[in-house]
Design an enzyme around this catalytic site. Structure first.
Site, PDB file in Angstrom:
ATOM      1  N   HIS A 189      -1.422 -20.205  70.228  1.00  0.00           N
ATOM      2  CA  HIS A 189      -0.891 -18.969  70.789  1.00  0.00           C
ATOM      3  C   HIS A 189      -0.612 -19.204  72.276  1.00  0.00           C
ATOM      4  O   HIS A 189      -1.255 -20.049  72.914  1.00  0.00           O
ATOM      5  CB  HIS A 189      -1.899 -17.832  70.643  1.00  0.00           C
ATOM      6  CG  HIS A 189      -2.101 -17.383  69.230  1.00  0.00           C
ATOM      7  ND1 HIS A 189      -2.698 -16.187  68.926  1.00  0.00           N
ATOM      8  CD2 HIS A 189      -1.801 -17.960  68.037  1.00  0.00           C
ATOM      9  CE1 HIS A 189      -2.756 -16.037  67.619  1.00  0.00           C
ATOM     10  NE2 HIS A 189      -2.221 -17.111  67.055  1.00  0.00           N
TER      11      HIS A 189
ATOM     12  N   GLU B   1      -1.443 -17.609  74.919  1.00  0.00           N
ATOM     13  CA  GLU B   1      -2.611 -17.457  75.791  1.00  0.00           C
ATOM     14  C   GLU B   1      -3.493 -18.703  75.779  1.00  0.00           C
ATOM     15  O   GLU B   1      -3.932 -19.187  76.820  1.00  0.00           O
ATOM     16  CB  GLU B   1      -3.469 -16.261  75.360  1.00  0.00           C
ATOM     17  CG  GLU B   1      -2.753 -14.937  75.342  1.00  0.00           C
ATOM     18  CD  GLU B   1      -2.166 -14.585  73.986  1.00  0.00           C
ATOM     19  OE1 GLU B   1      -1.456 -15.419  73.369  1.00  0.00           O
ATOM     20  OE2 GLU B   1      -2.410 -13.458  73.535  1.00  0.00           O
TER      21      GLU B   1
ATOM     22  N   CYS C 234      -4.756 -11.220  70.586  1.00  0.00           N
ATOM     23  CA  CYS C 234      -5.511 -11.093  69.345  1.00  0.00           C
ATOM     24  C   CYS C 234      -6.993 -11.365  69.637  1.00  0.00           C
ATOM     25  O   CYS C 234      -7.337 -11.800  70.744  1.00  0.00           O
ATOM     26  CB  CYS C 234      -4.975 -12.075  68.304  1.00  0.00           C
ATOM     27  SG  CYS C 234      -5.370 -13.807  68.660  1.00  0.00           S
TER      28      CYS C 234
ATOM     29  N   CYS D  33      -7.657 -14.941  71.006  1.00  0.00           N
ATOM     30  CA  CYS D  33      -7.214 -15.139  72.385  1.00  0.00           C
ATOM     31  C   CYS D  33      -8.075 -14.352  73.360  1.00  0.00           C
ATOM     32  O   CYS D  33      -8.371 -14.841  74.459  1.00  0.00           O
ATOM     33  CB  CYS D  33      -5.746 -14.749  72.516  1.00  0.00           C
ATOM     34  SG  CYS D  33      -4.652 -15.904  71.633  1.00  0.00           S
TER      35      CYS D  33
END
Length: 151
Positions: A52, A54, A82, A85
């Site tokens: 992801h 992040e 999420c 993260c």
């Protein structure tokens, strides 16, 4: 101190992620007002469900600084992080999180499990939502509309 956003960098990364066929989420991490890491989602490209935006910027910033913690850092993300993260943001000790669009389905900050509110959360960043939300939401809606319309 005057607030200066780096959400424009995150939005450019989100656009690039969408162009690569990734869910268009982008992130930028700044320290002392300077962007030191930027990334868009790369889950499909890297065959890595943890890739992801992040997580990628946290990894890049830690490597650049040769540090495991990012005290004083500001993270700009186009979509509410999420739970995975959010946990990474806490572990990295990011000082401030700015995000654009809320994520009712998969968010982990103000939606869903609200990771930063758990007693097990070791560090809670300052959280600011809605920064660049309109542009962030538009990117996501266009991406998913286009995917649904393909045969």
């Amino acid at each position: 101190m005057v607030f200066a956003t780096h959400m424009n960098v995150a939005l450019k990364e989100a656009e690039a992620a969408g162009a690569r066929g990734e869910v268009p989420v982008g992130a930028a991490l700044a320290l002392d007002g300077k962007v030191i890491a930027r990334a868009g989602n790369r889950c499909r490209e890297l065959n890595d469900p943890t890739a992801h935006a992040e997580v990628l910027v946290i990894r890049e910033a830690c490597k650049t600084l040769s540090k495991e913690r990012l005290e004083g850092a500001e993270l700009y993300v186009t979509l509410e992080p999420c739970p995975m993260c959010a946990a990474a943001i806490s572990a990295a000790r990011v000082a401030r999180l700015y995000y654009g669009a809320s994520d009712a389905k998969s968010g982990g900050v103000e939606q869903g499990p609200r990771v930063f509110e758990h007693a097990q959360c070791h560090h809670v960043p300052e959280v600011y939502s809605g920064i660049g939300a309109t542009a962030s939401k538009a990117l996501l809606e266009a991406f998913f509309t286009a995917r649904r319309s393909k045969p």
